[in-house]
Enzyme design. Structure first.
Site, short mmCIF file in Angstrom:
data_model
loop_
_atom_site.label_atom_id
_atom_site.label_comp_id
_atom_site.label_asym_id
_atom_site.label_seq_id
_atom_site.Cartn_x
_atom_site.Cartn_y
_atom_site.Cartn_z
CE LYS A 120 -9.96 1.68 -1.52
NZ LYS A 120 -9.52 1.15 -0.21
CG ASP A 138 -7.46 -3.66 -2.21
OD1 ASP A 138 -6.87 -4.28 -3.12
OD2 ASP A 138 -8.17 -4.23 -1.37
#
Length: 219
Positions: A120, A138
Site C-alpha cells: 500500500k 487502505d
C-alpha cells in the site's frame, strides 16, 4: 457493478473532485514515505498533527537518524502503534542512507524492501510522486470496492487486482484517491451517508441508509 456503471461512478466523483490528492502533509519524497508509514491504522488528521513540528526539523533520512528513535517517539506518541512505527522509520532511514544514498528509490521492489513499507505504501509513493496508475488499498478503498460491488475481494491485494481490471484507464491514476475520499466522507464504515451520495443509484449495496424524517427516526 457493470462497466458502464463503473465509468459513470468515477465520472461523478471526478466532477466533485477534479484534482484529488492525498490529505497527508509532506515536504518531499522522504517525508511522504514517513507520513504513509505512520498513517497505518491512524487518521491522516492525527498524523498531520504529529508530523507538523517533526517535518519542520526533519526532512532527510540522515536528520532522522540524528534525531534517533527516542526523539522520534516524542513527536509521534499520539499516533497508534507509535513504538513499532518509530522503530520502522529509523530502520528505513538507515537503509535509505546506507543503500540508496539517502534518496527514496523509484521501483516498487526497492520501496517494499524498506522496513515498514508494504504494498500500500509503495503504491501511494509511486502514484503521488511519480504519477503511476497504481491503486493503494487502505480500509476505505477496501470497504468501498466491496460494498458498492465494484471489485470484491477478501484481501487488499485481491481488491487491488480486481480494481486494476475494472477501472477504466482514464480514471486509473486518481482512482484510489477518489475511493479513499468517498469512503472517508460519504461511504463511512458504520453509517454510510447514502442519502447524500452522488453515486447511490450505481451502487449495489442492499442496505443503503435512508434519510431521517423530522422526528429523527429512520424511515
Amino acid at each position: 457493478m457493470k462497466p458502464a456503471a463503473i465509468d459513470e461512478f468515477f465520472r461523478r466523483l471526478a466532477a466533485e473532485r477534479p484534482e484529488p490528492k492525498t490529505e497527508l502533509n509532506y515536504i518531499n519524497a522522504y517525508t511522504l514515505v514517513v507520513a504513509v508509514v505512520l498513517s497505518a491504522q491512524a487518521t491522516d488528521v492525527g498524523v498531520n498533527k504529529a508530523t507538523k513540528k517533526l517535518f519542520e526539523q526533519i526532512k532527510t533520512p540522515a536528520a532522522m537518524l540524528a534525531l534517533g528513535e527516542a526523539g522520534l517517539k516524542q513527536h509521534i506518541k499520539t499516533i497508534g502503534l507509535f513504538n513499532a512505527k518509530a522503530k520502522n522509520v529509523i530502520a528505513l532511514s538507515k537503509k535509505l542512507v546506507e543503500e540508496f544514498g539517502g534518496t527514496v528509490p523509484r521501483t516498487r521492489e526497492e520501496l517494499q524492501s524498506l522496513p515498514g513499507v508494504g504494498r500500500k505504501t509503495a503504491n501511494v509513493v509511486l502514484n503521488v510522486l511519480h504519477g503511476e496508475a497504481t491503486i493503494a488499498v487502505d480500509s476505505h478503498v477496501f470497504r468501498v470496492a466491496n460494498r458498492t460491488g465494484m471489485a470484491k475481494g477478501r484481501t487488499p491485494e485481491e481488491v487491488e487486482h480486481a480494481l486494476m481490471k475494472v477501472v477504466p484507464k482514464q480514471w486509473l491514476q486518481h482512482a484510489h484517491h477518489w475511493l479513499i475520499l468517498h469512503g472517508r466522507y460519504i461511504c463511512k464504515a458504520r453509517v454510510p451517508a447514502c442519502p447524500t451520495c452522488s453515486v447511490r443509484d450505481l451502487c449495489t449495496y442492499k442496505q443503503k441508509t435512508k434519510a431521517k424524517p423530522p422526528n429523527g427516526r429512520n424511515e
